[in-house]
Design an enzyme around this catalytic site. Structure first.
Site, PDB file in Angstrom:
ATOM      1  N   ASP A  49      87.985  48.292 134.064  1.00  0.00           N
ATOM      2  CA  ASP A  49      88.624  48.019 134.154  1.00  0.00           C
ATOM      3  C   ASP A  49      89.310  48.402 136.059  1.00  0.00           C
ATOM      4  O   ASP A  49      89.055  49.025 136.649  1.00  0.00           O
ATOM      5  CB  ASP A  49      88.919  49.960 133.919  1.00  0.00           C
ATOM      6  CG  ASP A  49      90.921  50.208 133.778  1.00  0.00           C
ATOM      7  OD1 ASP A  49      91.356  49.216 133.267  1.00  0.00           O
ATOM      8  OD2 ASP A  49      91.166  50.581 134.256  1.00  0.00           O
ATOM      9  N   TYR A  54      94.983  48.287 142.999  1.00  0.00           N
ATOM     10  CA  TYR A  54      94.635  49.111 143.905  1.00  0.00           C
ATOM     11  C   TYR A  54      93.729  48.324 144.531  1.00  0.00           C
ATOM     12  O   TYR A  54      93.360  47.522 144.935  1.00  0.00           O
ATOM     13  CB  TYR A  54      92.639  49.130 142.616  1.00  0.00           C
ATOM     14  CG  TYR A  54      93.148  50.070 141.307  1.00  0.00           C
ATOM     15  CD1 TYR A  54      94.573  50.846 141.353  1.00  0.00           C
ATOM     16  CD2 TYR A  54      92.455  50.055 140.073  1.00  0.00           C
ATOM     17  CE1 TYR A  54      94.710  51.834 139.895  1.00  0.00           C
ATOM     18  CE2 TYR A  54      92.622  50.500 139.472  1.00  0.00           C
ATOM     19  CZ  TYR A  54      93.522  51.166 139.216  1.00  0.00           C
ATOM     20  OH  TYR A  54      94.137  51.855 137.775  1.00  0.00           O
ATOM     21  N   GLN A 174      96.500  52.743 127.466  1.00  0.00           N
ATOM     22  CA  GLN A 174      95.828  53.442 129.158  1.00  0.00           C
ATOM     23  C   GLN A 174      96.224  54.756 129.734  1.00  0.00           C
ATOM     24  O   GLN A 174      97.190  55.116 129.921  1.00  0.00           O
ATOM     25  CB  GLN A 174      94.926  53.171 129.872  1.00  0.00           C
ATOM     26  CG  GLN A 174      94.577  53.470 130.724  1.00  0.00           C
ATOM     27  CD  GLN A 174      93.400  52.237 131.851  1.00  0.00           C
ATOM     28  OE1 GLN A 174      93.576  53.189 133.071  1.00  0.00           O
ATOM     29  NE2 GLN A 174      93.430  51.234 131.504  1.00  0.00           N
ATOM     30  N   LEU A 205      86.963  62.826 133.060  1.00  0.00           N
ATOM     31  CA  LEU A 205      86.751  64.113 133.845  1.00  0.00           C
ATOM     32  C   LEU A 205      87.218  64.908 134.797  1.00  0.00           C
ATOM     33  O   LEU A 205      86.742  65.996 135.197  1.00  0.00           O
ATOM     34  CB  LEU A 205      85.408  63.441 135.037  1.00  0.00           C
ATOM     35  CG  LEU A 205      83.893  62.840 133.851  1.00  0.00           C
ATOM     36  CD1 LEU A 205      82.577  62.362 134.619  1.00  0.00           C
ATOM     37  CD2 LEU A 205      83.388  63.968 132.803  1.00  0.00           C
ATOM     38  N   LYS A 213      81.607  70.756 139.938  1.00  0.00           N
ATOM     39  CA  LYS A 213      81.468  70.798 141.205  1.00  0.00           C
ATOM     40  C   LYS A 213      82.421  71.228 142.595  1.00  0.00           C
ATOM     41  O   LYS A 213      82.048  72.433 143.219  1.00  0.00           O
ATOM     42  CB  LYS A 213      81.634  69.550 142.388  1.00  0.00           C
ATOM     43  CG  LYS A 213      82.060  68.616 142.466  1.00  0.00           C
ATOM     44  CD  LYS A 213      82.759  67.675 143.139  1.00  0.00           C
ATOM     45  CE  LYS A 213      82.153  65.463 141.904  1.00  0.00           C
ATOM     46  NZ  LYS A 213      82.043  65.042 142.426  1.00  0.00           N
ATOM     47  N   ARG A 225      85.638  63.804 145.829  1.00  0.00           N
ATOM     48  CA  ARG A 225      86.827  63.249 145.964  1.00  0.00           C
ATOM     49  C   ARG A 225      87.973  64.489 146.779  1.00  0.00           C
ATOM     50  O   ARG A 225      88.752  63.271 147.391  1.00  0.00           O
ATOM     51  CB  ARG A 225      87.252  63.043 144.903  1.00  0.00           C
ATOM     52  CG  ARG A 225      88.431  62.085 144.424  1.00  0.00           C
ATOM     53  CD  ARG A 225      89.164  61.818 142.826  1.00  0.00           C
ATOM     54  NE  ARG A 225      88.256  60.629 142.464  1.00  0.00           N
ATOM     55  CZ  ARG A 225      88.007  59.819 141.164  1.00  0.00           C
ATOM     56  NH1 ARG A 225      89.342  60.432 140.500  1.00  0.00           N
ATOM     57  NH2 ARG A 225      87.417  59.100 141.622  1.00  0.00           N
ATOM     58  N   SER A 283      80.723  56.699 142.444  1.00  0.00           N
ATOM     59  CA  SER A 283      80.254  56.194 143.993  1.00  0.00           C
ATOM     60  C   SER A 283      78.849  56.313 144.010  1.00  0.00           C
ATOM     61  O   SER A 283      78.812  55.629 145.314  1.00  0.00           O
ATOM     62  CB  SER A 283      80.450  57.253 145.060  1.00  0.00           C
ATOM     63  OG  SER A 283      80.421  58.984 145.137  1.00  0.00           O
ATOM     64  N   GLN A 287      75.379  58.422 139.512  1.00  0.00           N
ATOM     65  CA  GLN A 287      76.651  58.633 138.163  1.00  0.00           C
ATOM     66  C   GLN A 287      76.613  58.281 137.424  1.00  0.00           C
ATOM     67  O   GLN A 287      76.609  58.324 136.477  1.00  0.00           O
ATOM     68  CB  GLN A 287      77.994  59.436 139.742  1.00  0.00           C
ATOM     69  CG  GLN A 287      77.580  60.327 140.652  1.00  0.00           C
ATOM     70  CD  GLN A 287      78.411  59.691 141.683  1.00  0.00           C
ATOM     71  OE1 GLN A 287      79.202  58.815 142.248  1.00  0.00           O
ATOM     72  NE2 GLN A 287      79.478  61.233 141.765  1.00  0.00           N
ATOM     73  N   ASN A 291      77.258  59.022 133.625  1.00  0.00           N
ATOM     74  CA  ASN A 291      78.567  58.523 133.040  1.00  0.00           C
ATOM     75  C   ASN A 291      77.643  58.068 131.470  1.00  0.00           C
ATOM     76  O   ASN A 291      78.221  58.537 130.762  1.00  0.00           O
ATOM     77  CB  ASN A 291      79.492  58.025 133.150  1.00  0.00           C
ATOM     78  CG  ASN A 291      79.788  59.324 134.720  1.00  0.00           C
ATOM     79  OD1 ASN A 291      79.357  60.743 134.275  1.00  0.00           O
ATOM     80  ND2 ASN A 291      80.745  58.439 135.534  1.00  0.00           N
TER      81      ASN A 291
END
Length: 332
Positions: A49, A54, A174, A205, A213, A225, A283, A287, A291
């Site tokens: 997606d 972006y 969405q 998440l 974290k 992030r 990233s 991960q 997930n």
């Protein structure tokens, strides 16, 4: 990896999907983008997606380079239209001219002749809704998109579009949805389900808050992030003392269940049959695999009750306009 049918379409999408909002639009280097994308295929993820806005095309360009080397029928590709694409204030929205221009630009960047899902990133109340619907339908008629969806429309806007064009117009919604952001359950989920529309949810998440974290009273860890100015753009939605404290209460529940906090959070989202896929960001390849491991994890009623008690009143449950969204509808 398990797969679910996307609304009334014939698309089967992985329960965990890979998104590119803050990562592959510039927050993550090209090599890491490629490594995460390859890891997704290894993990059985087939749903990707993105959106034109972006990085103003950067995320689409990155995936165009990577995905175009694979057979087109080996992945389900979704992008979006609505966001501002240049310094020109008029270069945004859902007018017929803008939709026609942006679908062609997206396809060029993605190096494909069609996307599987084309989504209205927000509703545009400055354009007659009939014009927007007809322009989106034209994209499908031209073979440039197989199906249509929307992101963060209000129930009134969803109902209006369905009244005009029928329930077959859209196959997906969405919304933001997570343990900490439960607002869509009240109206968007039941309205969509009644019209054959699946949910593909973003931020399951809570932008990393549900990984545990981030600790109450402590600065964001270096490299996370929320330690980055460029990737902390929606921090205020989910990041507060109340939510961080709730996540700390969830940690022992996950441990007792023999799972990680992220897996618990993703399995919680996927407990709802209305949800076809949970869009995750990554990233690093590890991960992606972590997930993906949430697919197929079942949560018992006792575990769900314990989660509710731990969350308390921290989650957002009432309908809230999404960032960038506007209420209202214009007719011609």
């Amino acid at each position: 990896m398990r797969y679910r049918k996307l609304g009334s379409s014939d698309l089967e999408v992985s329960e965990i999907s890979l998104g590119s909002w803050l990562t592959y639009s510039g927050g993550v280097e090209a090599d890491a983008t490629r490594a995460c994308t390859e890891a997704a295929f290894e993990a059985g993820i087939n749903f990707f997606d993105t959106a034109n806005v972006y990085g103003r095309g950067a995320a689409e360009t990155a995936w165009g380079e990577i995905l175009s080397t694979r057979p087109r029928d080996s992945y389900v590709l979704a992008t979006k239209v609505w966001g501002r694409m240049s310094d020109d204030p008029a270069d945004q929205g859902l007018s017929p001219a803008q939709i026609a221009k942006q679908i062609d630009a997206s396809l060029t960047r993605l190096k494909t002749d069609h996307v599987d899902l084309y989504q209205a990133h927000r509703f545009d109340p400055s354009v007659p809704v009939e014009d927007t619907i007809e322009a989106l339908q034209q994209v499908v008629r031209q073979g440039k998109a197989r199906y249509l969806g929307f992101s963060e429309w209000t129930p009134e806007q969803i109902r209006t579009a369905i009244d005009i064009a029928g329930p077959e117009l859209f196959v997906s919604s969405q919304p933001q949805y997570s343990m900490l952001w439960q607002a869509p359950e009240a109206e968007v989920f039941p309205l969509s389900a009644a019209n054959g529309i699946s949910q593909i949810v973003w931020s399951p998440l809570a932008q990393g808050v549900l990984t545990g974290k981030y600790k109450p009273g402590q600065p964001a860890p270096q490299g996370s992030r929320f330690a980055s100015d460029t990737m902390a753009v929606s921090k205020n939605l989910v990041y507060s003392d109340a939510t961080l404290e709730a996540v700390q209460r969830l940690a022992p529940i996950a441990e007792e269940a023999g799972t990680s906090l992220p897996t618990l959070a993703l399995a919680w989202v996927l407990r709802r049959g209305e949800v076809a896929s949970a869009i995750t960001g990554a990233s690093r390849p590890e991960q992606v695999h972590a997930n993906a491991a949430a697919s197929g994890v079942e949560l018992s009623d006792d575990l769900l009750a314990a989660i509710d008690r731990a969350l308390g009143d921290a989650p957002v449950t009432d309908p809230v306009l999404a960032p960038g969204a506007d209420a209202g509808i214009k007719h011609r």
